[in-house]
Design an enzyme around this catalytic site. Structure first.
Site, PDB file in Angstrom:
ATOM      1  N   ASP A  34       0.819  -1.213   0.000  1.00 40.57           N
ATOM      2  CA  ASP A  34       0.000   0.000   0.000  1.00 40.57           C
ATOM      3  C   ASP A  34       0.854   1.264   0.000  1.00 40.57           C
ATOM      4  O   ASP A  34       1.965   1.268   0.535  1.00 40.57           O
ATOM      5  CB  ASP A  34      -0.851   0.063   1.278  1.00 40.57           C
ATOM      6  CG  ASP A  34      -1.860  -1.063   1.374  1.00 40.57           C
ATOM      7  OD1 ASP A  34      -1.961  -1.860   0.420  1.00 40.57           O
ATOM      8  OD2 ASP A  34      -2.536  -1.131   2.414  1.00 40.57           O
ATOM      9  N   ASP A  35       0.283   2.322  -0.552  1.00 40.62           N
ATOM     10  CA  ASP A  35       0.733   3.720  -0.387  1.00 40.62           C
ATOM     11  C   ASP A  35       1.736   4.217  -1.424  1.00 40.62           C
ATOM     12  O   ASP A  35       2.106   5.380  -1.392  1.00 40.62           O
ATOM     13  CB  ASP A  35       1.310   4.012   1.019  1.00 40.62           C
ATOM     14  CG  ASP A  35       0.314   3.740   2.137  1.00 40.62           C
ATOM     15  OD1 ASP A  35      -0.856   3.424   1.834  1.00 40.62           O
ATOM     16  OD2 ASP A  35       0.713   3.837   3.306  1.00 40.62           O
ATOM     17  N   HIS A  85      -6.247   3.342  -3.995  1.00 45.43           N
ATOM     18  CA  HIS A  85      -6.068   3.598  -2.548  1.00 45.43           C
ATOM     19  C   HIS A  85      -6.346   5.073  -2.256  1.00 45.43           C
ATOM     20  O   HIS A  85      -5.772   5.637  -1.337  1.00 45.43           O
ATOM     21  CB  HIS A  85      -4.644   3.196  -2.167  1.00 45.43           C
ATOM     22  CG  HIS A  85      -4.419   2.933  -0.699  1.00 45.43           C
ATOM     23  ND1 HIS A  85      -5.248   2.161   0.078  1.00 45.43           N
ATOM     24  CD2 HIS A  85      -3.424   3.347   0.140  1.00 45.43           C
ATOM     25  CE1 HIS A  85      -4.773   2.105   1.314  1.00 45.43           C
ATOM     26  NE2 HIS A  85      -3.677   2.827   1.382  1.00 45.43           N
ATOM     27  N   HIS A  89      -4.762   9.589  -0.063  1.00 45.59           N
ATOM     28  CA  HIS A  89      -4.691   8.730   1.125  1.00 45.59           C
ATOM     29  C   HIS A  89      -5.536   9.303   2.265  1.00 45.59           C
ATOM     30  O   HIS A  89      -5.058   9.582   3.368  1.00 45.59           O
ATOM     31  CB  HIS A  89      -3.236   8.554   1.584  1.00 45.59           C
ATOM     32  CG  HIS A  89      -3.035   7.319   2.403  1.00 45.59           C
ATOM     33  ND1 HIS A  89      -3.056   7.327   3.782  1.00 45.59           N
ATOM     34  CD2 HIS A  89      -2.839   6.023   2.051  1.00 45.59           C
ATOM     35  CE1 HIS A  89      -2.864   6.082   4.227  1.00 45.59           C
ATOM     36  NE2 HIS A  89      -2.729   5.279   3.193  1.00 45.59           N
ATOM     37  N   TYR A 132      -6.034   3.151   5.814  1.00 47.69           N
ATOM     38  CA  TYR A 132      -6.206   2.793   7.231  1.00 47.69           C
ATOM     39  C   TYR A 132      -7.195   1.638   7.420  1.00 47.69           C
ATOM     40  O   TYR A 132      -7.561   1.320   8.547  1.00 47.69           O
ATOM     41  CB  TYR A 132      -6.651   4.008   8.071  1.00 47.69           C
ATOM     42  CG  TYR A 132      -5.832   5.240   7.799  1.00 47.69           C
ATOM     43  CD1 TYR A 132      -4.562   5.388   8.361  1.00 47.69           C
ATOM     44  CD2 TYR A 132      -6.294   6.213   6.913  1.00 47.69           C
ATOM     45  CE1 TYR A 132      -3.781   6.493   8.066  1.00 47.69           C
ATOM     46  CE2 TYR A 132      -5.514   7.329   6.609  1.00 47.69           C
ATOM     47  CZ  TYR A 132      -4.268   7.457   7.189  1.00 47.69           C
ATOM     48  OH  TYR A 132      -3.500   8.547   6.896  1.00 47.69           O
ATOM     49  N   HIS A 186       3.683  -2.351   3.031  1.00 46.55           N
ATOM     50  CA  HIS A 186       3.608  -0.980   2.491  1.00 46.55           C
ATOM     51  C   HIS A 186       4.848  -0.688   1.652  1.00 46.55           C
ATOM     52  O   HIS A 186       5.945  -1.138   2.001  1.00 46.55           O
ATOM     53  CB  HIS A 186       3.529   0.038   3.632  1.00 46.55           C
ATOM     54  CG  HIS A 186       2.235  -0.051   4.381  1.00 46.55           C
ATOM     55  ND1 HIS A 186       2.000  -1.022   5.330  1.00 46.55           N
ATOM     56  CD2 HIS A 186       1.096   0.678   4.285  1.00 46.55           C
ATOM     57  CE1 HIS A 186       0.765  -0.878   5.796  1.00 46.55           C
ATOM     58  NE2 HIS A 186       0.199   0.147   5.191  1.00 46.55           N
TER      59      HIS A 186
HETATM   60 ZN   LIG Z   1      -2.485   3.267   3.082  1.00 48.37          ZN
END
Ligand SMILES: [Zn+2]
Length: 216
Positions: A34-35, A85, A89, A132, A186
């Site tokens: 993620d991210d 995503h 964010h 989250y 991540h």
């Molecule tokens: Zn995230």
């Protein structure tokens, strides 16, 4: 008790009905990141995945695609799956429904603007993971209505937490991975060092156990 720390408790799983926590596939597991996509971390993760011949799923932040289009392009070009995503964010509870959907749409636009040049994924169900792991019921319903599969995870490595050493992260993976598990990592600056260190160990262990590692 340990189970509660590393996985979502069952009452929460009920609240999130309609959301994917784990696939029902035997002998298959899924690595997710993620991210990203960002130059500080993502290329190093791609190098590890390439070394082991493994494909993963990246839940990307739209604004990172705008800032680092070449990094995102590499993720797609190397055959990994990408999911939405949001653009900035955002936290679901801090956005109205309209704002949240705008975030999802803006991320999708950034993904498509890039993706169409490299690979046509039109036929695939679009993937969404809320930042989250949280969103409101109205947001969840609206995103499902738009045809997204909302994907969370059943194995959380805590790679973003400096108190989790690579050894501890590996033990979590070994303890909680089952058939169809979706493992959360991540590609963020905060997690970079730990994620890059533990990833080869996780892949080797999964392969030793006989798991096939696939994209969602
Ligand atoms: Zn995230």
């Amino acid at each position: 008790m340990l189970r509660l720390l590393y996985q979502f408790p069952s009452w929460m799983q009920r609240l999130y009905r309609g959301v994917t926590w784990r696939r029902r596939d035997t002998g298959v597991v899924y690595l997710t990141f993620d991210d990203g996509s960002i130059p500080e971390v993502t290329p190093a993760i791609l190098d590890v995945l390439a070394k082991y011949g493994v494909k993963a799923t990246f839940f990307v932040v739209g604004d990172n695609i705008r800032k680092h289009p070449h990094v995102y392009a590499r993720v797609v070009a190397e055959g990994h799956r990408v999911g939405n995503h949001t653009y900035h964010h955002v936290k679901g509870r801090q956005c109205s429904l309209v704002e949240y959907l705008q975030e999802v749409d803006a991320c999708e636009e950034a993904m498509n603007g890039q993706k169409s040049d490299v690979r046509n994924q039109e036929s695939e169900v679009r993937l969404f993971r809320p930042p989250y792991g949280k969103m409101t019921f109205a947001q969840k319903r609206a995103i499902l209505e738009r045809g997204y599969e909302i994907v969370l995870w059943d194995v959380l490595t805590h790679d973003y937490n400096r108190n989790y050493t690579p050894e501890k992260m590996l033990r979590i993976v070994q303890r909680y991975t089952r058939d169809g598990s979706i493992i959360n990592f991540h590609d963020s600056v905060k997690s970079a060092e730990r994620t890059i260190e533990v990833l080869p160990q996780v892949i080797e262990w999964l392969q030793q156990q006989g798991y096939k590692i696939a994209t969602l």
